[in-house]
Enzyme design. Structure first.
Site, mmCIF file in Angstrom:
data_model
loop_
_atom_site.group_PDB
_atom_site.id
_atom_site.type_symbol
_atom_site.label_atom_id
_atom_site.label_comp_id
_atom_site.label_asym_id
_atom_site.label_seq_id
_atom_site.Cartn_x
_atom_site.Cartn_y
_atom_site.Cartn_z
ATOM 1 N N GLY A 175 4.129 27.845 -26.761
ATOM 2 C CA GLY A 175 3.385 27.357 -27.920
ATOM 3 C C GLY A 175 2.493 28.464 -28.444
ATOM 4 C CD GLU A 210 -2.802 0.957 2.523
ATOM 5 O OE1 GLU A 210 -3.963 0.532 2.347
ATOM 6 O OE2 GLU A 210 -2.340 1.252 3.644
#
Length: 973
Positions: A225, A95
């Site tokens: 961009g 876990e």
């Protein structure tokens, strides 16, 4: 039960971070469930904090269930309670591993609680943790690699900041945890996108640049961009993903716009409010703001996102240096200007990628249909939208929303309009950059508007559409008054109505289908400022002649290929000084070219398959820029002697020109000609030498001949008479490669010795070739595959030439009889021998069937390695390689002269035994799978024989013994 793929799919939406649980509790049930962990869970619930605590039903054996994994992924914070026996549970360790993976990939916050254990015991696996892990390693059922993963997870978790508890009041300790949890979950995530398609992979790429595992100093990352790609959306998703790992957070949006409206001082105040809690601070200057930011934040671990930055002044005022912020801080800058990031020294950058086709279709489906899947009846037109948007999320979202709940007819009408006049909302996003035709290329690259690579300039379709719309708006109803014309409908209107004006600078006519227009050329004469003119009228069946083009002096490209009705080109075309490219391929009715041409800018001219064209124009001036001239399959009967004025020509193609019986000798004096392709010609029969070429061209040829330029002449598949060969060969004195494959020659005349530069001569499949009267003085490679008429005397002559140190590297011809001068041989692909003093001079004979080729083009490759003393190897010491479209299926002999000294010198000092050195000559590639048999022979050299010992006994050539090299008996020759 959910599959892992389904879990991943569900978790991809978590970048919008609408958490299911605030806290996930990981603990050892036997140690703390009924004590500390139970009390902590109750306290969390009492404060309205949604905490996950597993019940026993979720645990099945030692495996982590998909439900538990989902709970970890959907929790904002994981609190791991390390107790004395935590590591004894393999379930707890597994876990913990999953929890730590969420830190690495999804930026989850993990807080360790060291409940009555020393943090160093967890970090370094000491005490009870050492004992527990040693027990796991002894169990055969547990993989040691798994234990190694657990140790790493414990080490990483032990290094995290957390809360140690040894004794005292637990309720007070729990109150501190509750207070910090409350502060974290009170931070609300940013809105990312209604449909966050494709965000997950891009967030992970940015996260990898942020390097969360390193807490050394602060770091800056740039995201760049073009507009509309989703830089802000991505930054918001990254913010949500990593926010809980920082002490303070600030997302400053629209920096470019807000700095103009409000000023940078107010942006500094906003930054200090978010990161330092300075509510009533009023700054009087940028310098004061810089000083306060540095003093307030240099000790804090902060996350700062500066969105849509367009100047270095903004960065200097808001994030002037990494020393402004505490260790582990991260600053993310989004911009359209890559150059700005470079100037500011931001090296870690991510260029936002356009949507992939599948992503664009999904995003469009959500916006147009409100579901993930596209209605099957709308698939084709949806693909048209995706093609138009070209991966730009902004365009996909706007067009999808506009078309939602509309009919297919309305969709088609809207798309037709968008392709002519771009959507206004999209243009508003794209136009801020001030796009203008005179922008420098580098500025356009820096602004992410174009990309340059692979000898191409690429621009997003939306940027191109925006530029076209700017031009259209110059004169919406009068195309003749625009600076640029490209729509064929507008151009034809201007031509027909003679509406040309001096405002037009660029005209590019690309006519895709026939359109008959009455045009007298006057419209072009009115375009006095025309700088660039291109005309591509390919496959126009209505065009019969090109009119007077003297009014178009700036014409650069003339593409009229496959204009089947075209008969005549006006003489004016021959004098267009800026014309660079002429394409008249497949104009099967063309009969008349300009009588003469002087085109100083011309680079390429192609007349392929102009079957009715008989005459080529006279060249009226030296043309230095032309590189390609293609006349293949044309009806050309005659080439003028003035073709020698095409001094820039590198490639001339006249293959299958069956009417061309004479070649001007000036062709062979072209100074830069590298390739002359004349294969499959029934002629030519003569070389004509009349006419004059300026003396400077002859000096150019002499100068060019001194350069190491490969010059190829291909006369394959031609009918070549002895008389023609005797005439042409003296003209080829600067040619390096000559191909006569499949030709009809019977004798190679002695005048071939005039070809002083010839290095490679191929005569494959010249079935009638009987006699080779001489060879060029510098020849290195001779191929005569399938020349079955060669006499034994001729083969002996070729062999003798090679053995006389003539410089010939290899000869290939038909045969299976090994020359008598080759004594030592083996049927194996390697030969062992000893030598002393120096490596002997050797020649090698390879005999075998080359095989048959069943591919369009096959490779023959022979490669030899030399191994000295068993451990020092020279790879590829000898290699011959060629390409064939049809192998021989009969025996052939390959003779190779081995010049080893230069390569052998690389071996270095020899470690000899009693003066002798062992060597092995090995054939590692024997013609590929097409070679059926290989026999290697070593030529005897009288003067070197006392210094050679062959390990294998001499075997009569007629009786090769297989496996003979296994014998270790030495044989001195």
């Amino acid at each position: 039960m959910s599959t892992m793929e389904e879990l991943k799919s569900r978790d991809s939406s978590s970048f919008t971070y609408e958490w299911v649980y605030d806290v996930f509790l990981s603990f050892r049930g036997k140690d703390t469930r009924k004590g500390f962990t139970g009390n902590l869970y109750n306290a969390l619930c009492g404060k309205g904090i949604n905490a996950f605590i597993d019940d026993q039903d979720l645990r099945k054996g030692q495996e982590i269930t998909p439900a538990l994994i989902m709970a970890i992924q959907q929790s904002r914070i994981a609190i791991v309670i390390f107790s004395k026996n935590y590591a004894s549970s393999t379930f707890c360790l597994e876990e913990l591993t999953k929890i730590m993976e969420c830190i690495k990939h999804n930026g989850r916050l993990v807080w360790p609680v060291f409940y009555k254990v020393d943090p160093s015991d967890v970090r370094h696996q000491k005490g009870s943790y050492a004992k527990a892990l040693a027990n796991h390693e002894r169990k055969k059922s547990i993989d040691k690699a798994k234990v190694k993963q657990w140790r790493l997870a414990l080490h990483k978790a032990g290094n995290l900041a957390g809360w140690p508890f040894k004794d005292g009041y637990e309720y007070k300790f729990i109150e501190k945890i509750i207070q910090e949890v409350s502060e974290k979950i009170d931070r609300r995530p940013l809105h990312v996108a209604k449909y966050p398609v494709g965000i997950e992979s891009r967030v992970q790429k940015v996260n990898s640049l942020l390097e969360f595992e390193s807490n050394k100093g602060a770091q800056m990352v740039g995201i760049y961009g073009m507009g509309g790609l989703g830089k802000t959306t991505l930054a918001c998703a990254v913010y949500n993903c990593i926010a809980d790992q920082f002490d303070s957070l600030c997302f400053l949006g629209d920096v470019r716009e807000n700095s103009m409206k409000r000023g940078l001082v107010q942006l500094q105040e906003m930054l200090l409010l978010e990161l330092a809690g300075e509510k009533d601070l009023k700054l009087c200057s940028l310098n004061k703001g810089i000083s306060i930011i540095k003093s307030r934040l240099r000790g804090k671990k902060i996350l700062l996102i500066l969105d849509d930055v367009d100047s270095t002044e903004q960065l200097k005022a808001l994030a002037g240096g990494l020393d402004w912020f505490g260790s582990g801080s991260r600053v993310i800058v989004t911009t359209r200007d890559r150059h700005l990031l470079h100037v500011y020294g931001i090296e870690r950058v991510y260029e936002v990628e356009e949507l992939k086709r599948e992503e664009a279709l999904e995003l469009f489906a959500w916006n147009a249909f409100k579901i993930k899947e596209i209605d099957p009846s709308y698939v084709d037109i949806s693909n048209r939208v995706v093609l138009y948007s070209n991966g730009l999320p902004l365009a996909v979202e706007i067009i999808g929303s506009d078309l939602c709940a509309k009919t297919k007819l309305e969709w088609k009408s809207a798309l037709d309009t968008y392709e002519k006049i771009p959507h206004q909302n999209i243009q508003e996003i794209l136009r801020w950059c001030g796009f203008a035709p005179d922008y420098a290329i580098q500025v356009l690259i820096d602004k992410s508007l174009i990309k340059v690579g692979d000898y191409r300039v690429r621009m997003h379709d939306m940027i191109e559409d925006m530029g076209r719309e700017i031009v259209r708006l110059e004169a919406p109803s009068k195309p003749g008054e625009r600076s640029r014309l490209w729509f064929s409908k507008d151009i034809l209107h201007v031509f027909k109505e003679n509406k040309g004006s001096n405002k037009t600078e660029i005209l590019m006519l690309h006519l895709l289908k026939d359109k008959e227009v009455q045009w007298d050329g006057n419209a072009l004469k009115n375009m006095e400022n025309l700088k660039i003119l291109e005309m591509k009228l390919s496959k126009c069946q209505s065009l019969k002649q090109v009119p007077d083009m003297s009014g178009a002096p700036n014409l650069k490209k003339l593409h009229l290929d496959s204009c089947k009705s075209l008969i005549k080109i006006h003489d004016s075309v021959g004098f267009l000084e800026k014309l660079e490219d002429i394409n008249l391929n497949c104009c099967t009715s063309l009969m008349v070219l300009p009588h003469g041409i002087n085109l100083p800018s011309l680079k390429t001219m192609s007349l392929r398959n102009c079957t009715t064209l008989e005459n080529f124009p006279e060249i009226l001036g030296k043309m230095e820029n032309i590189t390609y001239l293609v006349l293949s399959d044309s009806g050309i009967c005659d080439l003028p002697f003035s073709i020698g004025l095409l001094v820039g020509l590198t490639n001339l193609t006249i293959d299958r020109c069956n009417k061309l019986l004479e070649l001007p000798s000036s062709i062979f004096m072209l100074p830069k000609l590298e390739t002359l392709e004349a294969y499959c010609c029934k002629g030519p029969a003569r070389i004509k030498g009349e006419g004059q070429v300026p003396e400077t061209i002859f000096s150019d040829v002499k100068n060019a001949s001194s350069l190491l330029i490969q010059r190829d002449v291909d006369l394959s598949f031609c009918h070549l008479s002895c008389e023609f060969l005797a005439t042409i060969l003296p003209c080829l004195n600067y040619v390096t490669n000559l191909s006569l494959d499949y030709s009809s020659i019977t004798i190679l005349p002695s005048c071939i010795n005039a070809c002083h530069s010839l290095k490679k001569l191929t005569m494959d499949n010249c079935m009638e070739l009987q006699e080779i009267r001489n060879l060029p003085p510098n020849i290195k490679h001779i191929k005569a595959i399938n020349c079955t008429s060669l006499t034994s005397q001729l083969k002996e002559m070729l062999l003798n030439r090679m053995l006389l140190n003539s410089g010939i590297e290899y000869i290939i011809f038909p045969g299976s009889t090994i020359p008598s001068c080759f004594h030592q041989h083996t049927s194996e692909p390697h030969l062992s021998f000893r030598f002393r003093n120096k490596l002997p001079v050797m020649a090698i004979c390879v005999v075998g069937v080359l095989g048959r080729c069943f591919l369009p083009r096959c490779t023959i490759d022979y490669q030899f390695d030399l191994i000295i003393d068993g451990n020092r190897q020279i790879n590829n010491i000898l290699n011959i390689k060629w390409y064939e479209s049809n192998f021989a299926d009969t025996n052939h002999i390959i003779l190779l002269d081995v010049q080893l000294k230069a390569k052998f010198d690389r071996i270095g000092r020899l470690h000899s035994e009693n003066g002798w050195t062992h060597a092995e000559f090995k054939l590692v590639k024997n013609g590929g799978k097409y070679m059926n048999l290989t026999i290697v022979h070593v030529r005897e050299q009288i003067r070197n024989m006392p210094d050679i010992q062959f390990i294998d006994p001499e075997v009569p050539i007629k009786k090769p013994i297989r496996g003979i090299l296994k014998s270790q008996k030495s044989h001195k020759v």
